[in-house]
Motif scaffolding. Structure first.
Motif, PDB file in Angstrom:
ATOM      1  N   VAL A  23     -25.996 -19.285  46.076  1.00 36.13           N
ATOM      2  CA  VAL A  23     -25.917 -18.990  44.647  1.00 36.13           C
ATOM      3  C   VAL A  23     -25.851 -20.315  43.902  1.00 36.13           C
ATOM      4  O   VAL A  23     -25.010 -21.160  44.206  1.00 36.13           O
ATOM      5  CB  VAL A  23     -24.674 -18.132  44.332  1.00 36.13           C
ATOM      6  CG1 VAL A  23     -24.505 -17.955  42.822  1.00 36.13           C
ATOM      7  CG2 VAL A  23     -24.782 -16.774  45.027  1.00 36.13           C
ATOM      8  N   LEU A  24     -26.749 -20.495  42.937  1.00 39.23           N
ATOM      9  CA  LEU A  24     -26.810 -21.723  42.149  1.00 39.23           C
ATOM     10  C   LEU A  24     -26.521 -21.391  40.687  1.00 39.23           C
ATOM     11  O   LEU A  24     -27.408 -20.897  39.966  1.00 39.23           O
ATOM     12  CB  LEU A  24     -28.189 -22.378  42.246  1.00 39.23           C
ATOM     13  CG  LEU A  24     -28.474 -23.287  43.450  1.00 39.23           C
ATOM     14  CD1 LEU A  24     -28.352 -22.533  44.764  1.00 39.23           C
ATOM     15  CD2 LEU A  24     -29.848 -23.924  43.320  1.00 39.23           C
ATOM     16  N   PRO A  25     -25.302 -21.615  40.203  1.00 34.10           N
ATOM     17  CA  PRO A  25     -25.014 -21.398  38.779  1.00 34.10           C
ATOM     18  C   PRO A  25     -25.764 -22.422  37.933  1.00 34.10           C
ATOM     19  O   PRO A  25     -25.656 -23.626  38.154  1.00 34.10           O
ATOM     20  CB  PRO A  25     -23.498 -21.604  38.686  1.00 34.10           C
ATOM     21  CG  PRO A  25     -22.996 -21.438  40.095  1.00 34.10           C
ATOM     22  CD  PRO A  25     -24.089 -21.967  40.958  1.00 34.10           C
ATOM     23  N   ALA A  26     -26.544 -21.928  36.969  1.00 35.15           N
ATOM     24  CA  ALA A  26     -27.357 -22.827  36.148  1.00 35.15           C
ATOM     25  C   ALA A  26     -27.426 -22.340  34.707  1.00 35.15           C
ATOM     26  O   ALA A  26     -28.453 -22.475  34.037  1.00 35.15           O
ATOM     27  CB  ALA A  26     -28.776 -22.946  36.724  1.00 35.15           C
ATOM     28  N   ALA A  27     -26.312 -21.778  34.225  1.00 40.07           N
ATOM     29  CA  ALA A  27     -26.309 -21.219  32.873  1.00 40.07           C
ATOM     30  C   ALA A  27     -25.603 -22.118  31.868  1.00 40.07           C
ATOM     31  O   ALA A  27     -25.535 -21.790  30.688  1.00 40.07           O
ATOM     32  CB  ALA A  27     -25.645 -19.842  32.882  1.00 40.07           C
ATOM     33  N   GLY A  28     -25.076 -23.267  32.322  1.00 39.41           N
ATOM     34  CA  GLY A  28     -24.330 -24.138  31.421  1.00 39.41           C
ATOM     35  C   GLY A  28     -25.195 -24.753  30.334  1.00 39.41           C
ATOM     36  O   GLY A  28     -26.420 -24.839  30.450  1.00 39.41           O
ATOM     37  N   LEU A  29     -24.539 -25.219  29.290  1.00 42.94           N
ATOM     38  CA  LEU A  29     -25.254 -25.763  28.133  1.00 42.94           C
ATOM     39  C   LEU A  29     -25.650 -27.230  28.304  1.00 42.94           C
ATOM     40  O   LEU A  29     -26.448 -27.745  27.527  1.00 42.94           O
ATOM     41  CB  LEU A  29     -24.388 -25.618  26.870  1.00 42.94           C
ATOM     42  CG  LEU A  29     -24.056 -24.176  26.467  1.00 42.94           C
ATOM     43  CD1 LEU A  29     -23.107 -24.184  25.271  1.00 42.94           C
ATOM     44  CD2 LEU A  29     -25.327 -23.402  26.135  1.00 42.94           C
ATOM     45  N   GLY A  30     -25.091 -27.908  29.283  1.00 44.73           N
ATOM     46  CA  GLY A  30     -25.456 -29.301  29.513  1.00 44.73           C
ATOM     47  C   GLY A  30     -25.054 -30.232  28.390  1.00 44.73           C
ATOM     48  O   GLY A  30     -25.796 -31.157  28.037  1.00 44.73           O
ATOM     49  N   THR A  31     -23.863 -30.022  27.833  1.00 44.76           N
ATOM     50  CA  THR A  31     -23.461 -30.791  26.647  1.00 44.76           C
ATOM     51  C   THR A  31     -23.319 -32.284  26.926  1.00 44.76           C
ATOM     52  O   THR A  31     -23.455 -33.101  26.011  1.00 44.76           O
ATOM     53  CB  THR A  31     -22.125 -30.253  26.094  1.00 44.76           C
ATOM     54  OG1 THR A  31     -21.149 -30.225  27.154  1.00 44.76           O
ATOM     55  CG2 THR A  31     -22.306 -28.849  25.549  1.00 44.76           C
ATOM     56  N   ARG A  32     -23.065 -32.648  28.198  1.00 50.37           N
ATOM     57  CA  ARG A  32     -22.894 -34.068  28.498  1.00 50.37           C
ATOM     58  C   ARG A  32     -24.206 -34.848  28.410  1.00 50.37           C
ATOM     59  O   ARG A  32     -24.201 -36.070  28.392  1.00 50.37           O
ATOM     60  CB  ARG A  32     -22.262 -34.254  29.881  1.00 50.37           C
ATOM     61  CG  ARG A  32     -20.794 -33.835  29.927  1.00 50.37           C
ATOM     62  CD  ARG A  32     -20.150 -34.188  31.252  1.00 50.37           C
ATOM     63  NE  ARG A  32     -20.639 -33.354  32.348  1.00 50.37           N
ATOM     64  CZ  ARG A  32     -20.195 -33.453  33.605  1.00 50.37           C
ATOM     65  NH1 ARG A  32     -19.274 -34.360  33.911  1.00 50.37           N
ATOM     66  NH2 ARG A  32     -20.661 -32.661  34.552  1.00 50.37           N
ATOM     67  N   PHE A  33     -25.337 -34.123  28.335  1.00 48.03           N
ATOM     68  CA  PHE A  33     -26.631 -34.803  28.235  1.00 48.03           C
ATOM     69  C   PHE A  33     -27.352 -34.514  26.918  1.00 48.03           C
ATOM     70  O   PHE A  33     -28.556 -34.725  26.806  1.00 48.03           O
ATOM     71  CB  PHE A  33     -27.528 -34.422  29.415  1.00 48.03           C
ATOM     72  CG  PHE A  33     -27.366 -35.328  30.603  1.00 48.03           C
ATOM     73  CD1 PHE A  33     -28.148 -36.459  30.758  1.00 48.03           C
ATOM     74  CD2 PHE A  33     -26.404 -35.057  31.553  1.00 48.03           C
ATOM     75  CE1 PHE A  33     -27.997 -37.299  31.848  1.00 48.03           C
ATOM     76  CE2 PHE A  33     -26.232 -35.888  32.646  1.00 48.03           C
ATOM     77  CZ  PHE A  33     -27.036 -37.020  32.800  1.00 48.03           C
ATOM     78  N   LEU A  34     -26.616 -34.027  25.944  1.00 48.84           N
ATOM     79  CA  LEU A  34     -27.218 -33.883  24.625  1.00 48.84           C
ATOM     80  C   LEU A  34     -27.609 -35.263  24.081  1.00 48.84           C
ATOM     81  O   LEU A  34     -26.953 -36.256  24.390  1.00 48.84           O
ATOM     82  CB  LEU A  34     -26.240 -33.202  23.671  1.00 48.84           C
ATOM     83  CG  LEU A  34     -26.049 -31.696  23.881  1.00 48.84           C
ATOM     84  CD1 LEU A  34     -24.879 -31.188  23.045  1.00 48.84           C
ATOM     85  CD2 LEU A  34     -27.324 -30.928  23.535  1.00 48.84           C
ATOM     86  N   PRO A  35     -28.702 -35.371  23.315  1.00 45.73           N
ATOM     87  CA  PRO A  35     -29.484 -34.292  22.718  1.00 45.73           C
ATOM     88  C   PRO A  35     -30.632 -33.746  23.570  1.00 45.73           C
ATOM     89  O   PRO A  35     -31.249 -32.761  23.203  1.00 45.73           O
ATOM     90  CB  PRO A  35     -30.031 -34.941  21.447  1.00 45.73           C
ATOM     91  CG  PRO A  35     -30.209 -36.374  21.832  1.00 45.73           C
ATOM     92  CD  PRO A  35     -29.060 -36.695  22.741  1.00 45.73           C
ATOM     93  N   VAL A  36     -30.960 -34.377  24.726  1.00 40.87           N
ATOM     94  CA  VAL A  36     -32.134 -33.929  25.465  1.00 40.87           C
ATOM     95  C   VAL A  36     -31.982 -32.489  25.949  1.00 40.87           C
ATOM     96  O   VAL A  36     -32.953 -31.724  25.985  1.00 40.87           O
ATOM     97  CB  VAL A  36     -32.448 -34.880  26.649  1.00 40.87           C
ATOM     98  CG1 VAL A  36     -31.361 -34.828  27.711  1.00 40.87           C
ATOM     99  CG2 VAL A  36     -33.796 -34.553  27.248  1.00 40.87           C
ATOM    100  N   THR A  37     -30.750 -32.069  26.275  1.00 40.60           N
ATOM    101  CA  THR A  37     -30.548 -30.719  26.793  1.00 40.60           C
ATOM    102  C   THR A  37     -30.512 -29.659  25.692  1.00 40.60           C
ATOM    103  O   THR A  37     -30.294 -28.485  25.981  1.00 40.60           O
ATOM    104  CB  THR A  37     -29.249 -30.661  27.623  1.00 40.60           C
ATOM    105  OG1 THR A  37     -28.199 -31.320  26.910  1.00 40.60           O
ATOM    106  CG2 THR A  37     -29.445 -31.334  28.964  1.00 40.60           C
ATOM    107  N   LYS A  38     -30.755 -30.075  24.459  1.00 42.71           N
ATOM    108  CA  LYS A  38     -30.934 -29.084  23.385  1.00 42.71           C
ATOM    109  C   LYS A  38     -32.182 -28.245  23.648  1.00 42.71           C
ATOM    110  O   LYS A  38     -32.213 -27.050  23.321  1.00 42.71           O
ATOM    111  CB  LYS A  38     -31.048 -29.795  22.035  1.00 42.71           C
ATOM    112  CG  LYS A  38     -31.284 -28.865  20.863  1.00 42.71           C
ATOM    113  CD  LYS A  38     -31.453 -29.636  19.565  1.00 42.71           C
ATOM    114  CE  LYS A  38     -31.763 -28.708  18.396  1.00 42.71           C
ATOM    115  NZ  LYS A  38     -31.987 -29.466  17.132  1.00 42.71           N
ATOM    116  N   SER A  39     -33.202 -28.853  24.246  1.00 50.52           N
ATOM    117  CA  SER A  39     -34.470 -28.145  24.463  1.00 50.52           C
ATOM    118  C   SER A  39     -34.889 -28.092  25.929  1.00 50.52           C
ATOM    119  O   SER A  39     -35.803 -27.342  26.275  1.00 50.52           O
ATOM    120  CB  SER A  39     -35.595 -28.811  23.659  1.00 50.52           C
ATOM    121  OG  SER A  39     -35.706 -30.187  24.018  1.00 50.52           O
TER     122      SER A  39
END
Length: 275
Positions: free
Chosen positions: A8-24
């Motif tokens: 099981v690979l959880p991959a639903a996080g928002l990735g806030t530590r890599f904003l702004p690139v993880t916005k899109s």
């Protein structure tokens, strides 16, 4: 005892530590050399003998599903151009394992993300692998963990010694040494303050669980922000059945931090002759 065949690979996080690139762009799709981070995690699972992978996604994560699907148009272009090696690389993700996807509709914590996998996992032992943690070790750690599970029948956690200052970012485990590199867990605390940490052994993002973790998750009370913490469920589980830890010192990169993400790129590049 049933063999471990599902991850099981959880991959639903928002990735806030890599904003702004993880916005899109999903953080799991950030490239390490020329492959997205999540592909390395799936490849690691396959190397360890896993044949079935469930990815827990959320809104804005469609690129992950696309990556593990076929792209007939691109494949035809590469085939006509005679780019056989590149064609095989493009087709590779689809053939790695039997990959499934399910959505975590609300970001209610890692424990909740694991709990939504129960209908797929059923009454089997399984692996949880966090995409933030990139292992460059030819699946050596995960293979050791699966061997300890096979030997003991218990759940197994990956452990790494960190500094007192760093332990507040992890779950801290206490226990007793069974033999070199293997511990029997006796307690675990989620993100303790450095001065209150019971140890500096950090639980890292590789787990082998018995199906008993699902019952523990159902009893876990939400914490800060209404999130259900996986560490809290592990604390309940180890009161009921044996839980072990396997320590490692090399090959791990916390891809959720910018510094380790930068470190992982040259490490992976240097392992390839053409680079």
């Amino acid at each position: 005892m049933q063999p471990v065949r599902k991850a099981v690979l959880p991959a639903a996080g928002l990735g806030t530590r890599f904003l702004p690139v993880t916005k899109s762009i999903p953080k799991e799709m950030l490239p390490l050399v020329d492959k997205p981070a999540i592909q390395y995690v799936v490849e690691e699972a396959v190397q360890a003998g896993i044949t079935d992978v469930l990815v827990i996604t959320g809104r804005g994560k469609g690129a992950i599903e696309d990556h593990f699907d076929r792209n007939p148009e691109l494949e035809r272009v590469l085939e006509r151009a005679g780019k056989t090696a590149l064609l095989q690389e493009v087709k590779a993700p689809d053939g790695l394992a039997d990959v499934h996807f399910i959505r975590q509709h609300e970001a209610l914590g890692l424990g909740h993300a694991v709990s939504v996998a129960e209908p797929h996992v059923g009454d089997e032992p399984f692996v949880v692998m966090l995409g933030d943690d990139i292992m460059i070790d030819d699946a050596a750690l995960l293979t050791r963990m699966l061997a300890v599970h096979e030997e003991t029948g218990g759940s197994v956690l990956a452990l790494m010694e960190v500094t007192r200052e760093e332990i507040s970012a992890y779950g801290a485990l206490t226990g007793e040494v069974v033999r070199e590199g293997v511990m029997r867990a006796r307690g675990v605390v989620e993100k303790p303050a450095p001065e209150a940490a019971p140890s500096n052994l950090a639980v890292i993002g590789r787990y082998v669980f018995t199906p008993g973790i699902f019952g523990a998750l159902r009893e876990t009370q939400p914490g800060v922000g209404g999130e259900i913490q996986l560490t809290d469920a592990i604390g309940i589980l180890l009161e009921r059945e044996p839980v072990f830890g396997v320590t490692f010192t090399e090959g791990g990169y916390d891809g959720g931090t910018k510094v380790d993400y930068l470190r992982a790129n040259p490490a992976l590049g240097l392992a390839r002759d053409e680079l």
